[in-house]
Design an enzyme around this catalytic site. Structure first.
Site, PDB file in Angstrom:
ATOM      1  N   ASN A   9       0.878  -1.175   0.000  1.00 14.84           N
ATOM      2  CA  ASN A   9       0.000   0.000   0.000  1.00 14.84           C
ATOM      3  C   ASN A   9       0.914   1.223   0.000  1.00 14.84           C
ATOM      4  O   ASN A   9       1.483   1.569   1.033  1.00 14.84           O
ATOM      5  CB  ASN A   9      -0.891  -0.009   1.251  1.00 14.84           C
ATOM      6  CG  ASN A   9      -1.659   1.293   1.407  1.00 14.84           C
ATOM      7  OD1 ASN A   9      -1.792   2.065   0.447  1.00 14.84           O
ATOM      8  ND2 ASN A   9      -2.164   1.556   2.606  1.00 14.84           N
ATOM      9  N   LYS A  11       0.202   4.191  -0.172  1.00 10.92           N
ATOM     10  CA  LYS A  11      -0.444   5.389   0.392  1.00 10.92           C
ATOM     11  C   LYS A  11      -0.264   6.569  -0.588  1.00 10.92           C
ATOM     12  O   LYS A  11      -0.190   6.346  -1.790  1.00 10.92           O
ATOM     13  CB  LYS A  11       0.120   5.704   1.775  1.00 10.92           C
ATOM     14  CG  LYS A  11       0.126   4.488   2.699  1.00 10.92           C
ATOM     15  CD  LYS A  11       0.287   4.889   4.136  1.00 10.92           C
ATOM     16  CE  LYS A  11       0.603   3.677   4.978  1.00 10.92           C
ATOM     17  NZ  LYS A  11       0.078   3.778   6.313  1.00 10.92           N
ATOM     18  N   HIS A  94      -9.533   1.234   4.804  1.00  8.08           N
ATOM     19  CA  HIS A  94      -8.247   1.443   5.486  1.00  8.08           C
ATOM     20  C   HIS A  94      -8.480   2.386   6.670  1.00  8.08           C
ATOM     21  O   HIS A  94      -9.277   3.328   6.583  1.00  8.08           O
ATOM     22  CB  HIS A  94      -7.214   2.034   4.521  1.00  8.08           C
ATOM     23  CG  HIS A  94      -5.826   2.012   5.085  1.00  8.08           C
ATOM     24  ND1 HIS A  94      -5.399   2.953   5.985  1.00  8.08           N
ATOM     25  CD2 HIS A  94      -4.794   1.156   4.913  1.00  8.08           C
ATOM     26  CE1 HIS A  94      -4.144   2.673   6.338  1.00  8.08           C
ATOM     27  NE2 HIS A  94      -3.751   1.585   5.696  1.00  8.08           N
ATOM     28  N   GLU A  96      -6.883   4.785   7.768  1.00  7.44           N
ATOM     29  CA  GLU A  96      -6.666   6.212   7.499  1.00  7.44           C
ATOM     30  C   GLU A  96      -7.914   6.825   6.855  1.00  7.44           C
ATOM     31  O   GLU A  96      -8.247   7.982   7.107  1.00  7.44           O
ATOM     32  CB  GLU A  96      -5.414   6.394   6.622  1.00  7.44           C
ATOM     33  CG  GLU A  96      -4.138   6.164   7.434  1.00  7.44           C
ATOM     34  CD  GLU A  96      -2.939   5.659   6.656  1.00  7.44           C
ATOM     35  OE1 GLU A  96      -2.950   5.707   5.413  1.00  7.44           O
ATOM     36  OE2 GLU A  96      -1.981   5.202   7.309  1.00  7.44           O
ATOM     37  N   GLU A 165      -5.666  -4.930  10.506  1.00  4.72           N
ATOM     38  CA  GLU A 165      -4.649  -3.897  10.687  1.00  4.72           C
ATOM     39  C   GLU A 165      -4.930  -3.140  11.989  1.00  4.72           C
ATOM     40  O   GLU A 165      -5.715  -2.177  11.988  1.00  4.72           O
ATOM     41  CB  GLU A 165      -4.685  -2.909   9.520  1.00  4.72           C
ATOM     42  CG  GLU A 165      -4.347  -3.521   8.182  1.00  4.72           C
ATOM     43  CD  GLU A 165      -3.688  -2.504   7.268  1.00  4.72           C
ATOM     44  OE1 GLU A 165      -2.581  -2.765   6.828  1.00  4.72           O
ATOM     45  OE2 GLU A 165      -4.267  -1.433   7.041  1.00  4.72           O
ATOM     46  N   GLY A 171       2.229   2.255  10.731  1.00  7.33           N
ATOM     47  CA  GLY A 171       3.181   3.357  10.585  1.00  7.33           C
ATOM     48  C   GLY A 171       3.851   3.764  11.884  1.00  7.33           C
ATOM     49  O   GLY A 171       4.506   4.804  11.952  1.00  7.33           O
ATOM     50  N   SER A 209       3.218  -2.224  10.429  1.00  8.52           N
ATOM     51  CA  SER A 209       4.669  -2.227  10.655  1.00  8.52           C
ATOM     52  C   SER A 209       5.321  -3.583  10.377  1.00  8.52           C
ATOM     53  O   SER A 209       6.219  -4.011  11.093  1.00  8.52           O
ATOM     54  CB  SER A 209       4.996  -1.749  12.076  1.00  8.52           C
ATOM     55  OG  SER A 209       4.574  -0.399  12.244  1.00  8.52           O
ATOM     56  N   GLY A 230       2.648  -1.119   4.318  1.00  7.07           N
ATOM     57  CA  GLY A 230       2.691   0.306   4.013  1.00  7.07           C
ATOM     58  C   GLY A 230       4.114   0.776   3.766  1.00  7.07           C
ATOM     59  O   GLY A 230       4.677   0.605   2.683  1.00  7.07           O
ATOM     60  N   GLY A 231       4.733   1.346   4.799  1.00  4.37           N
ATOM     61  CA  GLY A 231       6.052   1.967   4.654  1.00  4.37           C
ATOM     62  C   GLY A 231       7.080   1.093   3.960  1.00  4.37           C
ATOM     63  O   GLY A 231       7.816   1.553   3.073  1.00  4.37           O
TER      64      GLY A 231
HETATM   65  C1  PEP Z   1      -0.822   0.233   5.913  1.00  4.11           C
HETATM   66  O1  PEP Z   1      -0.785   1.399   5.551  1.00  4.11           O
HETATM   67  O2  PEP Z   1      -1.745  -0.499   5.533  1.00  4.11           O
HETATM   68  C2  PEP Z   1       0.248  -0.254   6.775  1.00  4.11           C
HETATM   69  C3  PEP Z   1       0.148  -1.462   7.278  1.00  4.11           C
HETATM   70  O3  PEP Z   1       1.290   0.606   7.018  1.00  4.11           O
HETATM   71  P1  PEP Z   1       2.701   0.250   7.719  1.00  4.11           P
HETATM   72  O4  PEP Z   1       3.172  -1.061   7.108  1.00  4.11           O
HETATM   73  O5  PEP Z   1       3.582   1.398   7.379  1.00  4.11           O
HETATM   74  O6  PEP Z   1       2.433   0.109   9.177  1.00  4.11           O
END
Ligand code: PEP
Length: 247
Positions: A9, A11, A94, A96, A165, A171, A209, A230-231
């Protein structure tokens, strides 16, 4: 036997040059992977991603879609439009979007329904906040979020991918332990089992994460079928390490 799935993802990140470099590195690395892999890019880059991944086993998706059919919905993107040029997945719900755009359980379920109606696979995100976990509400929160989708999709629920999640892990660098994540995945699987006999074949991803050094332990859990990343999906080496851990 469920295949593992790893979804990046991105983002609201990327640029034409950065995407091209990232995808070129992933295309070089993917021969070592035995899992399904997809990347979910911002809308303006989907055409570029589609072009660069054409003919490869890497799939691509969007990070959202409208619950509505095409019409007077300024700023929204219809599932039909995504489907028209080969989009495979759409992330819906999600955290966010739930937190920053006020998306509630029913809207998320309606988005999942619109995605399925246009042959996209919705990746339905559920997860509790830190306050909810500390109040002992994790099970009731994720069950309520998934229940809206189950009721809206009825027997089609077996066609979605679910992503657990925990909001406190997204994040933040703070990951759920494999045992914490497995406990929630097991209760989501049980909830799905009550709704469809195909629950055993459904993919339930963990997100929050995930990194190269914690992915293998998470993916070794009985009900964790891969990750939503994500990251770490923005750096080819990090994402490749996670895909290897899922292979
Ligand atoms: C996400 O945005 O779905 C996510 C899991 O981010 P991160 O891996 O950065 O925690």
């Amino acid at each position: 036997m469920r295949r593992k799935l790893v979804v990046g993802n991105w983002k609201m990140n990327g640029s034409g040059a950065a995407n091209a470099a990232l995808l070129s590195d992933l295309l070089e690395a993917h021969a070592q992977w035995r899992c399904e892999v997809a990347v979910c890019a911002p809308f303006p880059y989907l055409a570029q991603v589609s072009e660069l991944l054409a003919g490869s086993p890497l799939a691509w998706g969007a990070q959202d879609c409208s619950a509505n059919e095409p019409g007077a919905y300024t700023g929204e993107v219809a599932a039909a439009m995504l489907s028209e040029f080969g989009c495979r997945y759409a992330i819906v719900g999600h955290s966010e979007r739930r937190a920053l755009h006020g998306e509630g359980d029913q809207l998320v379920a309606d988005k999942a329904k619109a995605a399925l109606a246009h042959r996209l696979t919705p990746i339905v995100c559920v997860g509790e906040t830190l306050a909810q976990r500390e109040a002992g509400e994790t099970a009731s929160v994720v069950k309520r979020q998934l229940s809206a989708v189950i009721h809206t999709l009825a027997h089609c629920i077996s066609e979605v991918v679910v992503a657990y999640e925990p909001v406190w892990a997204i994040g933040t660098g703070r990951t759920a332990s494999p045992e914490q994540a497995q406990a929630v995945h097991a209760l989501l699987r049980a909830q799905l089992q009550a709704a469809t006999e195909k629950a055993g074949a459904m993919q339930i991803l963990y997100g929050g994460s995930v990194k190269g050094d914690n992915a293998a332990a998470l993916f070794a859990q009985a009900d964790i079928d891969g990750g939503l990343i994500g990251g770490a999906s923005l750096k080819a080496a990090d994402f490749a390490a996670i895909c290897r851990a899922a292979s």
